[in-house]
Design a protein around this motif. Structure first.
Motif, PDB file in Angstrom:
ATOM      1  N   THR A  13      -7.711  11.087  -5.219  1.00 31.55           N
ATOM      2  CA  THR A  13      -7.027  10.605  -4.017  1.00 31.55           C
ATOM      3  C   THR A  13      -5.710   9.929  -4.406  1.00 31.55           C
ATOM      4  O   THR A  13      -4.677  10.137  -3.759  1.00 31.55           O
ATOM      5  CB  THR A  13      -7.937   9.646  -3.228  1.00 31.55           C
ATOM      6  OG1 THR A  13      -9.102  10.374  -2.799  1.00 31.55           O
ATOM      7  CG2 THR A  13      -7.222   9.063  -2.017  1.00 31.55           C
ATOM      8  N   ILE A  14      -5.729   9.143  -5.472  1.00 33.96           N
ATOM      9  CA  ILE A  14      -4.502   8.498  -5.961  1.00 33.96           C
ATOM     10  C   ILE A  14      -3.493   9.570  -6.382  1.00 33.96           C
ATOM     11  O   ILE A  14      -2.306   9.491  -6.041  1.00 33.96           O
ATOM     12  CB  ILE A  14      -4.830   7.527  -7.110  1.00 33.96           C
ATOM     13  CG1 ILE A  14      -5.578   6.299  -6.549  1.00 33.96           C
ATOM     14  CG2 ILE A  14      -3.564   7.098  -7.854  1.00 33.96           C
ATOM     15  CD1 ILE A  14      -6.195   5.398  -7.608  1.00 33.96           C
ATOM     16  N   ALA A  15      -3.959  10.591  -7.081  1.00 33.32           N
ATOM     17  CA  ALA A  15      -3.063  11.677  -7.524  1.00 33.32           C
ATOM     18  C   ALA A  15      -2.465  12.410  -6.331  1.00 33.32           C
ATOM     19  O   ALA A  15      -1.282  12.787  -6.355  1.00 33.32           O
ATOM     20  CB  ALA A  15      -3.818  12.644  -8.430  1.00 33.32           C
ATOM     21  N   LEU A  16      -3.240  12.602  -5.272  1.00 33.06           N
ATOM     22  CA  LEU A  16      -2.709  13.255  -4.071  1.00 33.06           C
ATOM     23  C   LEU A  16      -1.639  12.382  -3.423  1.00 33.06           C
ATOM     24  O   LEU A  16      -0.583  12.880  -3.013  1.00 33.06           O
ATOM     25  CB  LEU A  16      -3.828  13.555  -3.074  1.00 33.06           C
ATOM     26  CG  LEU A  16      -3.377  14.207  -1.767  1.00 33.06           C
ATOM     27  CD1 LEU A  16      -2.698  15.556  -2.020  1.00 33.06           C
ATOM     28  CD2 LEU A  16      -4.561  14.357  -0.818  1.00 33.06           C
ATOM     29  N   GLY A  17      -1.871  11.082  -3.343  1.00 34.08           N
ATOM     30  CA  GLY A  17      -0.867  10.165  -2.802  1.00 34.08           C
ATOM     31  C   GLY A  17       0.423  10.236  -3.585  1.00 34.08           C
ATOM     32  O   GLY A  17       1.523  10.241  -3.017  1.00 34.08           O
ATOM     33  N   GLU A  18       0.298  10.335  -4.894  1.00 31.35           N
ATOM     34  CA  GLU A  18       1.472  10.435  -5.760  1.00 31.35           C
ATOM     35  C   GLU A  18       2.232  11.738  -5.492  1.00 31.35           C
ATOM     36  O   GLU A  18       3.465  11.752  -5.391  1.00 31.35           O
ATOM     37  CB  GLU A  18       1.031  10.357  -7.218  1.00 31.35           C
ATOM     38  CG  GLU A  18       2.149  10.239  -8.202  1.00 31.35           C
ATOM     39  CD  GLU A  18       1.651  10.007  -9.627  1.00 31.35           C
ATOM     40  OE1 GLU A  18       2.519   9.823 -10.503  1.00 31.35           O
ATOM     41  OE2 GLU A  18       0.428  10.005  -9.872  1.00 31.35           O
ATOM     42  N   MET A  47       0.949   6.631  -3.882  1.00 34.94           N
ATOM     43  CA  MET A  47       2.337   6.614  -3.427  1.00 34.94           C
ATOM     44  C   MET A  47       3.136   5.600  -4.240  1.00 34.94           C
ATOM     45  O   MET A  47       4.236   5.884  -4.698  1.00 34.94           O
ATOM     46  CB  MET A  47       2.410   6.275  -1.933  1.00 34.94           C
ATOM     47  CG  MET A  47       1.828   7.336  -1.025  1.00 34.94           C
ATOM     48  SD  MET A  47       1.958   6.873   0.721  1.00 34.94           S
ATOM     49  CE  MET A  47       3.741   6.945   0.948  1.00 34.94           C
ATOM     50  N   ALA A  48       2.556   4.417  -4.404  1.00 35.19           N
ATOM     51  CA  ALA A  48       3.237   3.359  -5.171  1.00 35.19           C
ATOM     52  C   ALA A  48       3.522   3.843  -6.591  1.00 35.19           C
ATOM     53  O   ALA A  48       4.630   3.649  -7.111  1.00 35.19           O
ATOM     54  CB  ALA A  48       2.381   2.099  -5.185  1.00 35.19           C
ATOM     55  N   LYS A  49       2.543   4.472  -7.197  1.00 38.81           N
ATOM     56  CA  LYS A  49       2.704   4.972  -8.564  1.00 38.81           C
ATOM     57  C   LYS A  49       3.885   5.936  -8.650  1.00 38.81           C
ATOM     58  O   LYS A  49       4.661   5.894  -9.601  1.00 38.81           O
ATOM     59  CB  LYS A  49       1.407   5.657  -9.001  1.00 38.81           C
ATOM     60  CG  LYS A  49       1.359   6.056 -10.432  1.00 38.81           C
ATOM     61  CD  LYS A  49      -0.023   6.616 -10.774  1.00 38.81           C
ATOM     62  CE  LYS A  49      -0.044   7.118 -12.200  1.00 38.81           C
ATOM     63  NZ  LYS A  49      -1.318   7.775 -12.523  1.00 38.81           N
ATOM     64  N   ALA A  50       4.058   6.788  -7.638  1.00 34.63           N
ATOM     65  CA  ALA A  50       5.171   7.748  -7.615  1.00 34.63           C
ATOM     66  C   ALA A  50       6.521   7.043  -7.627  1.00 34.63           C
ATOM     67  O   ALA A  50       7.508   7.602  -8.106  1.00 34.63           O
ATOM     68  CB  ALA A  50       5.064   8.656  -6.392  1.00 34.63           C
ATOM     69  N   TYR A  51       6.576   5.833  -7.089  1.00 31.32           N
ATOM     70  CA  TYR A  51       7.828   5.091  -6.997  1.00 31.32           C
ATOM     71  C   TYR A  51       7.970   4.033  -8.085  1.00 31.32           C
ATOM     72  O   TYR A  51       8.807   3.133  -7.987  1.00 31.32           O
ATOM     73  CB  TYR A  51       7.962   4.445  -5.614  1.00 31.32           C
ATOM     74  CG  TYR A  51       7.879   5.441  -4.477  1.00 31.32           C
ATOM     75  CD1 TYR A  51       8.460   6.703  -4.576  1.00 31.32           C
ATOM     76  CD2 TYR A  51       7.208   5.120  -3.306  1.00 31.32           C
ATOM     77  CE1 TYR A  51       8.364   7.617  -3.545  1.00 31.32           C
ATOM     78  CE2 TYR A  51       7.123   6.036  -2.261  1.00 31.32           C
ATOM     79  CZ  TYR A  51       7.702   7.278  -2.397  1.00 31.32           C
ATOM     80  OH  TYR A  51       7.607   8.187  -1.361  1.00 31.32           O
ATOM     81  N   GLY A  52       7.117   4.119  -9.112  1.00 26.27           N
ATOM     82  CA  GLY A  52       7.214   3.190 -10.226  1.00 26.27           C
ATOM     83  C   GLY A  52       6.689   1.802  -9.925  1.00 26.27           C
ATOM     84  O   GLY A  52       7.021   0.837 -10.606  1.00 26.27           O
ATOM     85  N   ILE A  53       5.854   1.690  -8.925  1.00 29.75           N
ATOM     86  CA  ILE A  53       5.259   0.408  -8.522  1.00 29.75           C
ATOM     87  C   ILE A  53       3.875   0.319  -9.155  1.00 29.75           C
ATOM     88  O   ILE A  53       3.114   1.291  -9.141  1.00 29.75           O
ATOM     89  CB  ILE A  53       5.159   0.314  -6.984  1.00 29.75           C
ATOM     90  CG1 ILE A  53       6.557   0.424  -6.352  1.00 29.75           C
ATOM     91  CG2 ILE A  53       4.451  -0.960  -6.546  1.00 29.75           C
ATOM     92  CD1 ILE A  53       6.546   0.757  -4.866  1.00 29.75           C
ATOM     93  N   ASP A  54       3.534  -0.837  -9.694  1.00 29.56           N
ATOM     94  CA  ASP A  54       2.226  -1.040 -10.308  1.00 29.56           C
ATOM     95  C   ASP A  54       1.148  -0.904  -9.234  1.00 29.56           C
ATOM     96  O   ASP A  54       1.056  -1.745  -8.328  1.00 29.56           O
ATOM     97  CB  ASP A  54       2.182  -2.426 -10.953  1.00 29.56           C
ATOM     98  CG  ASP A  54       0.871  -2.725 -11.646  1.00 29.56           C
ATOM     99  OD1 ASP A  54      -0.072  -1.906 -11.590  1.00 29.56           O
ATOM    100  OD2 ASP A  54       0.783  -3.812 -12.253  1.00 29.56           O
ATOM    101  N   SER A  55       0.329   0.124  -9.335  1.00 30.71           N
ATOM    102  CA  SER A  55      -0.663   0.391  -8.290  1.00 30.71           C
ATOM    103  C   SER A  55      -1.732  -0.690  -8.202  1.00 30.71           C
ATOM    104  O   SER A  55      -2.378  -0.826  -7.163  1.00 30.71           O
ATOM    105  CB  SER A  55      -1.307   1.762  -8.497  1.00 30.71           C
ATOM    106  OG  SER A  55      -2.017   1.799  -9.709  1.00 30.71           O
ATOM    107  N   THR A  56      -1.891  -1.503  -9.261  1.00 32.82           N
ATOM    108  CA  THR A  56      -2.874  -2.592  -9.184  1.00 32.82           C
ATOM    109  C   THR A  56      -2.398  -3.695  -8.242  1.00 32.82           C
ATOM    110  O   THR A  56      -3.195  -4.533  -7.828  1.00 32.82           O
ATOM    111  CB  THR A  56      -3.178  -3.194 -10.574  1.00 32.82           C
ATOM    112  OG1 THR A  56      -1.983  -3.787 -11.105  1.00 32.82           O
ATOM    113  CG2 THR A  56      -3.720  -2.142 -11.522  1.00 32.82           C
TER     114      THR A  56
END
Length: 142
Positions: A13-18, A47-56
């Motif tokens: 799901t995280i990978a799909l958001g990315e 999505m956050a990960k795609a924009y260089g935002i720490d997903s944690t």
């Protein structure tokens, strides 16, 4: 036109958001429609990960209503679950975000639907079983 994706773990799901986030541009509004526990926040982590935002750092803004994350693109994460009417969204300046320079992602968008841009992208999340999520992506009104 609709697109469908199936994920079988939070990581998928995280990978799909990315993947979806990589296709968005400033001013896009993404509406996530699904029951509690459907994976909306995991999707936003991607999505956050795609924009260089720490997903944690990504958490559902249930009590704050909106979280702002700064990365290669601004990400505005709304949770409208506790909103009683679209008026509450107007009071926090939601429309300024929707037409601003970042990406807005909205959990529980049905609560403020009259305020949403006509070109908003809707993602319905179905939960066929405990591990599986089905994502149906469409433009509003299609």
């Amino acid at each position: 036109m609709e697109k469908e994706f199936t994920t079988r773990s939070p990581e998928e799901t995280i990978a799909l958001g990315e993947k979806i986030a990589a296709e968005l541009t400033a001013g896009d509004v993404l509406c996530l429609d699904g029951e509690l526990g459907a994976g909306k926040t995991h999707f936003v982590k991607g999505m956050a990960k795609a924009y260089g935002i720490d997903s944690t750092e990504v958490h559902s803004p249930t009590f704050t209503l909106i979280n702002e994350y700064s990365g290669t693109k601004m990400l505005y994460h709304f949770d409208c679950y506790r909103m009683e009417s679209p008026k509450e969204a107007v009071e926090i300046g939601a429309e300024e975000y929707f037409y601003g320079d970042g990406i807005s992602v909205i959990e529980w968008p049905g609560r403020i639907e009259p305020l949403l841009p006509l070109d908003a992208i809707w993602i319905s999340i179905e939960v066929p079983n405990r591990r599986t999520r089905k994502f149906v992506i469409r433009k509003r009104g299609s």
